[in-house]
Design a protein around this motif. Structure first.
Motif, PDB file in Angstrom:
ATOM      1  N   LYS A  43       0.826  -1.218   0.000  1.00  0.00           N
ATOM      2  CA  LYS A  43       0.000   0.000   0.000  1.00  0.00           C
ATOM      3  C   LYS A  43       0.858   1.266   0.000  1.00  0.00           C
ATOM      4  CE  LYS A  43      -2.105  -1.084   3.900  1.00  0.00           C
ATOM      5  NZ  LYS A  43      -1.390  -2.334   4.208  1.00  0.00           N
ATOM      6  N   THR A  44       1.792   1.334   0.947  1.00  0.00           N
ATOM      7  CA  THR A  44       2.629   2.539   1.051  1.00  0.00           C
ATOM      8  C   THR A  44       3.511   2.692  -0.188  1.00  0.00           C
ATOM      9  OG1 THR A  44       2.576   2.478   3.455  1.00  0.00           O
ATOM     10  CG2 THR A  44       4.391   3.702   2.464  1.00  0.00           C
ATOM     11  N   THR A  45       3.972   1.573  -0.716  1.00  0.00           N
ATOM     12  CA  THR A  45       4.818   1.635  -1.921  1.00  0.00           C
ATOM     13  C   THR A  45       4.026   2.220  -3.094  1.00  0.00           C
ATOM     14  OG1 THR A  45       5.996  -0.304  -1.096  1.00  0.00           O
ATOM     15  CG2 THR A  45       6.359   0.291  -3.397  1.00  0.00           C
ATOM     16  N   HIS A 187      -6.106  -0.545   6.832  1.00  0.00           N
ATOM     17  CA  HIS A 187      -6.169  -1.984   7.121  1.00  0.00           C
ATOM     18  C   HIS A 187      -7.602  -2.400   7.362  1.00  0.00           C
ATOM     19  CE1 HIS A 187      -1.994  -1.425   8.847  1.00  0.00           C
ATOM     20  NE2 HIS A 187      -1.861  -2.243   7.840  1.00  0.00           N
TER      21      HIS A 187
HETATM   22  N1  LIG Z   1      12.659   0.765   1.064  1.00  0.00           N
HETATM   23  C1  LIG Z   1      12.417  -0.544   1.077  1.00  0.00           C
HETATM   24  N2  LIG Z   1      13.412  -1.440   0.941  1.00  0.00           N
HETATM   25  C2  LIG Z   1      13.156  -2.766   0.933  1.00  0.00           C
HETATM   26  N3  LIG Z   1      11.941  -3.310   1.068  1.00  0.00           N
HETATM   27  C3  LIG Z   1      10.900  -2.476   1.189  1.00  0.00           C
HETATM   28  C4  LIG Z   1      11.087  -1.054   1.207  1.00  0.00           C
HETATM   29  N4  LIG Z   1       9.859  -0.471   1.364  1.00  0.00           N
HETATM   30  C5  LIG Z   1       8.983  -1.483   1.434  1.00  0.00           C
HETATM   31  N5  LIG Z   1       9.596  -2.681   1.340  1.00  0.00           N
HETATM   32  C6  LIG Z   1       8.949  -3.993   1.354  1.00  0.00           C
HETATM   33  O1  LIG Z   1       7.920  -3.997   0.392  1.00  0.00           O
HETATM   34  C7  LIG Z   1       6.754  -4.642   0.873  1.00  0.00           C
HETATM   35  C8  LIG Z   1       5.567  -3.689   0.824  1.00  0.00           C
HETATM   36  O2  LIG Z   1       5.754  -2.657   1.797  1.00  0.00           O
HETATM   37  P1  LIG Z   1       4.723  -1.481   2.021  1.00  0.00           P
HETATM   38  O3  LIG Z   1       5.311  -0.558   3.012  1.00  0.00           O
HETATM   39  O4  LIG Z   1       4.336  -0.934   0.706  1.00  0.00           O
HETATM   40  O5  LIG Z   1       3.488  -2.276   2.647  1.00  0.00           O
HETATM   41  P2  LIG Z   1       2.137  -1.700   3.302  1.00  0.00           P
HETATM   42  O6  LIG Z   1       1.025  -2.396   2.599  1.00  0.00           O
HETATM   43  O7  LIG Z   1       2.138  -0.233   3.288  1.00  0.00           O
HETATM   44  O8  LIG Z   1       2.238  -2.250   4.785  1.00  0.00           O
HETATM   45  P3  LIG Z   1       1.709  -1.602   6.168  1.00  0.00           P
HETATM   46  O9  LIG Z   1       0.268  -1.998   6.254  1.00  0.00           O
HETATM   47  O10 LIG Z   1       2.513  -2.326   7.189  1.00  0.00           O
HETATM   48  O11 LIG Z   1       1.915  -0.133   6.143  1.00  0.00           O
HETATM   49  C9  LIG Z   1       7.107  -5.137   2.261  1.00  0.00           C
HETATM   50  O12 LIG Z   1       7.506  -6.473   2.168  1.00  0.00           O
HETATM   51  C10 LIG Z   1       8.270  -4.261   2.674  1.00  0.00           C
HETATM   52  O13 LIG Z   1       9.102  -4.943   3.556  1.00  0.00           O
END
Ligand SMILES: Nc1ncnc2c1ncn2[C@@H]1O[C@H](COP(=O)(O)OP(=O)(O)OP(=O)(O)O)[C@@H](O)[C@H]1O
Ligand SMILES: [Mg+2]
Length: 300
Positions: A43-45, A187
């Motif tokens: 999501k954050t990505t 979430h």
């Molecule tokens: N800068 C980075 N370097 C390496 N791996 C990363 C990086 N940023 C995110 N990841 C990995 O990419 C995947 C997606 O991360 P992301 O932060 O986008 O998830 P999310 O859905 O936002 O999670 P959350 O609900 O915990 O916020 C995860 O496995 C995370 O460990």
């Protein structure tokens, strides 16, 4: 120009990890969409790429038909990130004035205060002394300062109490009514369900569902209607209906598993079952996530 957000065949790798895997979606003016998914789903990505903070490894993202880090785009977007960072040393009102000065057509201080429920006290407080909830309000006000057309929020309601949440979503709906486009991550299925017309469900970096909340919920099969019965009333009439998938008796309650709780409720009344203390369980979030994620794995 109809499409405010356009994500096409976008992938993001971090070393070996594929955080976002070949996703595509677009958003029209005035839409509210929720990005839903468990920890690490991507999501954050995705949000960081939409904001131009991260570059996709493959694929393309356009906002207002331009690249995300275009200055003209920047002036049209408002952002609330997962990590709230505030500027120490400045009062809330000073930070707001500073942010307003960055934009060509900012909202007035009065509008900002009324939209975000910042109090007179909040405005006089130095940023480092704010509580978690106050920081969220400030961060919301900063997102709105430039009177943006597109609002992007990463888990906006984390740390908000119930009434702040309620107020926050009321404001969001008001903004959508004015034609603003809004995308937020969460979430919470319930929050996505209440606030968005559309849910983008992520699991393991893939976009596994893109549908209305009603459609998404209907994919989650483990829903149930439970109740207590007056006597040892027979449920035979009810069991005959195909919507009643399974009947379980547990802790003096009768539990009916179904994928259509509305229909089962209607049947209870139609068949004149003397059910008391009726409860509807939409299935736990874990279940919902697991079912969608498992479906994703099977499709791989
Ligand atoms: N800068 C980075 N370097 C390496 N791996 C990363 C990086 N940023 C995110 N990841 C990995 O990419 C995947 C997606 O991360 P992301 O932060 O986008 O998830 P999310 O859905 O936002 O999670 P959350 O609900 O915990 O916020 C995860 O496995 C995370 O460990
Ligand atoms: Mg995140």
């Amino acid at each position: 120009m109809n499409e405010i957000v356009l994500v096409s065949n976008t992938t993001k790798h971090f070393q070996q990890k594929t955080a976002v895997n070949n996703i595509s979606f677009s958003m029209k003016k005035g839409e509210i969409a929720a990005i839903l998914g468990p920890n690490g789903a991507g999501k954050t990505t995705v949000i960081s790429m939409i904001l131009g903070l991260l570059k996709p490894s493959k694929g393309e993202i356009k906002l207002f038909n331009r690249v995300p880090d275009d200055q003209q785009v920047r002036e049209k977007i408002g952002v609330m990130l997962q990590e709230v960072s505030v500027m120490p040393g400045l009062k809330v009102s000073e930070i707001l004035e500073l942010f307003r000065s960055y934009y060509p057509n900012p909202l007035s201080m009065k509008e900002l205060v009324s939209l975000t429920a910042l109090t007179k006290e909040d405005l006089k407080t130095r940023a480092e002394k704010l509580s978690g909830g106050q920081k969220r309000r400030l961060s919301f006000a900063l997102a709105l300062a430039g009177n943006p057309e597109l609002l992007i929020f990463d888990e906006p309601t984390v740390g908000m109490d119930t009434s702040s949440r309620h107020r926050f979503w009321q404001t969001i709906h008001g903004l959508a009514d004015q034609g603003k486009t809004i995308i937020f991550s969460t979430h919470y299925l319930q929050e996505a369900d209440d606030a968005a017309q559309r849910i983008l469900f992520f699991a393991d970096g893939r976009l596994v569902a893109d549908d209305s909340p009603m459609q998404i919920r209907s994919r989650i099969q483990k829903q149930s209607v439970s109740f207590t019965l007056h006597s040892d009333e027979s449920l035979e009439r009810l069991s005959r209906h195909p919507e009643v998938e399974r009947v379980i008796h547990k802790h003096k309650r009768t539990i009916i598993q179904t994928s259509n709780t509305d229909k089962v409720l209607a049947l209870i009344f139609q068949e004149n079952i003397h059910a008391r203390d009726i409860r509807i369980e939409q299935g736990t979030l874990d279940e919902a996530f697991r079912q969608l994620a498992d479906g994703n794995r099977e499709a791989m």
